[in-house]
Design an enzyme around this catalytic site. Structure first.
Site, PDB file in Angstrom:
ATOM      1  N   ASP A 128      -2.319   1.318  -6.847  1.00 49.03           N
ATOM      2  CA  ASP A 128      -0.910   1.163  -6.452  1.00 49.03           C
ATOM      3  C   ASP A 128      -0.041   0.642  -7.595  1.00 49.03           C
ATOM      4  OD1 ASP A 128      -0.854   1.426  -3.189  1.00 49.03           O
ATOM      5  OD2 ASP A 128      -2.752   0.636  -3.931  1.00 49.03           O
TER       6      ASP A 128
ATOM      7  N   ASP B 137      -2.264   0.652   6.810  1.00 42.91           N
ATOM      8  CA  ASP B 137      -3.194   0.182   5.766  1.00 42.91           C
ATOM      9  C   ASP B 137      -2.859  -1.260   5.387  1.00 42.91           C
ATOM     10  OD1 ASP B 137      -4.474   2.622   5.779  1.00 42.91           O
ATOM     11  OD2 ASP B 137      -3.647   3.322   3.880  1.00 42.91           O
TER      12      ASP B 137
ATOM     13  N   HIS C 208      -4.564   5.635   5.965  1.00 42.50           N
ATOM     14  CA  HIS C 208      -3.688   6.424   5.082  1.00 42.50           C
ATOM     15  C   HIS C 208      -2.237   6.463   5.548  1.00 42.50           C
ATOM     16  CE1 HIS C 208      -7.151   7.438   2.724  1.00 42.50           C
ATOM     17  NE2 HIS C 208      -7.700   8.184   3.667  1.00 42.50           N
TER      18      HIS C 208
ATOM     19  N   GLU D 191       1.926   5.152  -0.074  1.00 42.91           N
ATOM     20  CA  GLU D 191       1.475   6.534   0.137  1.00 42.91           C
ATOM     21  C   GLU D 191       2.321   7.400  -0.792  1.00 42.91           C
ATOM     22  OE1 GLU D 191      -1.209   6.951   1.800  1.00 42.91           O
ATOM     23  OE2 GLU D 191      -1.184   4.919   2.602  1.00 42.91           O
TER      24      GLU D 191
ATOM     25  N   ASP E  30       0.850  -1.210   0.000  1.00 42.76           N
ATOM     26  CA  ASP E  30       0.000   0.000   0.000  1.00 42.76           C
ATOM     27  C   ASP E  30       0.878   1.250   0.000  1.00 42.76           C
ATOM     28  OD1 ASP E  30      -2.928   1.032   0.508  1.00 42.76           O
ATOM     29  OD2 ASP E  30      -1.603   2.208   1.787  1.00 42.76           O
TER      30      ASP E  30
HETATM   31  P1  AMP Z   1      -4.410   5.408   0.600  1.00 38.74           P
HETATM   32  O1  AMP Z   1      -3.707   4.123   0.349  1.00 38.74           O
HETATM   33  O2  AMP Z   1      -5.905   5.328   0.567  1.00 38.74           O
HETATM   34  O3  AMP Z   1      -3.911   5.902   1.930  1.00 38.74           O
HETATM   35  O4  AMP Z   1      -4.024   6.447  -0.504  1.00 38.74           O
HETATM   36  C1  AMP Z   1      -2.819   6.419  -1.200  1.00 38.74           C
HETATM   37  C2  AMP Z   1      -2.457   7.796  -1.662  1.00 38.74           C
HETATM   38  O5  AMP Z   1      -3.537   8.364  -2.411  1.00 38.74           O
HETATM   39  C3  AMP Z   1      -2.195   8.810  -0.569  1.00 38.74           C
HETATM   40  O6  AMP Z   1      -0.865   8.727  -0.070  1.00 38.74           O
HETATM   41  C4  AMP Z   1      -2.422  10.107  -1.316  1.00 38.74           C
HETATM   42  O7  AMP Z   1      -1.317  10.425  -2.140  1.00 38.74           O
HETATM   43  C5  AMP Z   1      -3.590   9.761  -2.207  1.00 38.74           C
HETATM   44  N1  AMP Z   1      -4.859  10.108  -1.532  1.00 38.74           N
HETATM   45  C6  AMP Z   1      -5.631   9.309  -0.781  1.00 38.74           C
HETATM   46  N2  AMP Z   1      -6.714   9.969  -0.334  1.00 38.74           N
HETATM   47  C7  AMP Z   1      -6.613  11.225  -0.819  1.00 38.74           C
HETATM   48  C8  AMP Z   1      -7.413  12.417  -0.716  1.00 38.74           C
HETATM   49  N3  AMP Z   1      -8.557  12.425  -0.032  1.00 38.74           N
HETATM   50  N4  AMP Z   1      -6.981  13.527  -1.368  1.00 38.74           N
HETATM   51  C9  AMP Z   1      -5.859  13.527  -2.075  1.00 38.74           C
HETATM   52  N5  AMP Z   1      -5.054  12.456  -2.206  1.00 38.74           N
HETATM   53  C10 AMP Z   1      -5.419  11.323  -1.587  1.00 38.74           C
HETATM   54 MG    MG Z   2      -2.667   3.840   2.219  1.00 37.33          MG
HETATM   55 MG    MG Z   3      -3.932   2.466  -0.638  1.00 35.91          MG
END
Ligand code: AMP
Ligand code: MG
Ligand code: MG
Length: 284
Positions: free
Chosen positions: A114, A180, A175, A14, A12
């Site tokens: 991803d 995650d 996040h 970021e 996962d």
């Molecule tokens: P996640 O695995 O859901 O934590 O998201 C992976 C990446 O997507 C994060 O590190 C951000 O770069 C981008 N991301 C996730 N949610 C948002 C959001 N609400 N607004 C902007 N970018 C986001």
């Molecule tokens: Mg994440």
């Molecule tokens: Mg993710």
């Protein structure tokens, strides 16, 4: 490739972000993974590191708020190519990455972003062709699809919603990549407990692969050509145009028939492909 894996590696990323459209190129800032044995129902090992973005080195306040990843975390971290090498060494150390051998695991991600989007974007930003990635990084299992298949009635598939549907608490911070990963691993284990099968759900789209120079051979004629899309249908179409005859089968030179798109992703530049037309006698 096994139809169902009993070992998975949850991944996962970021990445750099801001409200709305992300910075271009978007870059990975955390690269975490968790090895899970679905057979033993256990987490076997964890890989977790921050990554220093090179194109947009300053994190937005929004990004730190969303991910909890601070400026000093990424400032002290290695750049992507070093982290990718460390990740591969970690997998190899677990006997999970032997070149040319059968795939012993598949990556599991929450969504397709991803490995379909972020990894190719990051590779381009780092000057690494996607063809340099071991094949295992170019296919994946989207846990949302596994969830929808095995929980027939479920509709919502965000990570928190999947946890809730399985009566699991969200552990850590949503996040944060490593948290995650652990939560996705718990979803995977709960689904495995319910008999879910873990088969590949996505592959890197042909559009991400560079144009490929090839030698196309039909009988004793050889033509050089560039294959734009790594699809078998595109290859047969290209050859049909070049030789003005309808090509129906393609073979790796002195090798097996190409029966689907997969071998085309692995082809080296200037590989020779042998063609058989509709008018030829059946190839042996
Ligand atoms: P996640 O695995 O859901 O934590 O998201 C992976 C990446 O997507 C994060 O590190 C951000 O770069 C981008 N991301 C996730 N949610 C948002 C959001 N609400 N607004 C902007 N970018 C986001
Ligand atoms: Mg994440
Ligand atoms: Mg993710």
């Amino acid at each position: 490739m096994p139809s169902s894996f009993d070992r998975i590696v949850v991944l996962d990323f970021e990445a750099t972000c801001q409200p709305g459209t992300p910075p271009s190129p978007q870059e990975i800032i955390e690269f975490p993974s968790v090895i899970v044995s679905l057979r033993d129902r256990a987490v076997e090992d964890t890989f977790s590191t921050f990554v220093r973005p090179l194109h947009h080195p300053t994190l937005s306040a929004f990004c730190t708020e969303l991910t909890t990843i601070r400026q000093q975390d990424v400032d002290a971290a290695p750049p992507f190519l070093d982290v990718l090498a460390a990740h591969q060494a970690w997998l190899a150390g677990h006997g999970l990455l032997d070149a040319g051998g059968p795939e012993r695991f598949a990556f599991v991600t929450c969504g397709d972003w991803d490995l379909q989007t972020m990894l190719p974007v990051q590779c381009a930003a780092a000057g690494l062709p996607v063809t340099a990635l071991p094949r295992v990084y170019r296919r994946w299992i989207n846990i949302k699809k596994v969830f929808l298949d095995s929980m027939k009635k479920a509709k919502t598939t965000g990570m928190p919603a999947m946890l809730q549907a399985l009566d699991l608490e969200l552990v850590g911070t949503h996040h944060r990549g490593i948290d995650d990963c652990h939560n996705i691993a718990r979803i995977a284990l709960a689904l495995a407990e319910r008999g879910a099968k873990f088969a590949i759900t996505g592959k890197l789209a042909a559009s991400h692969y560079p144009e490929l120079p090839l030698e196309l051979q039909w009988g004793d004629r050889v033509e050089r050509a560039f294959l734009k899309k790594r699809h078998l249908a595109s290859l047969l179409g290209l050859a049909s145009g070049l030789f003005h005859t309808r090509m129906v089968r393609a073979f790796l030179a002195d090798g097996p028939e190409i029966t689907d798109d997969d071998p085309l992703a692995e082809l080296a530049p200037d590989a020779r492909i042998r063609l058989v037309s509709a008018r030829d006698r059946p190839a042996t």
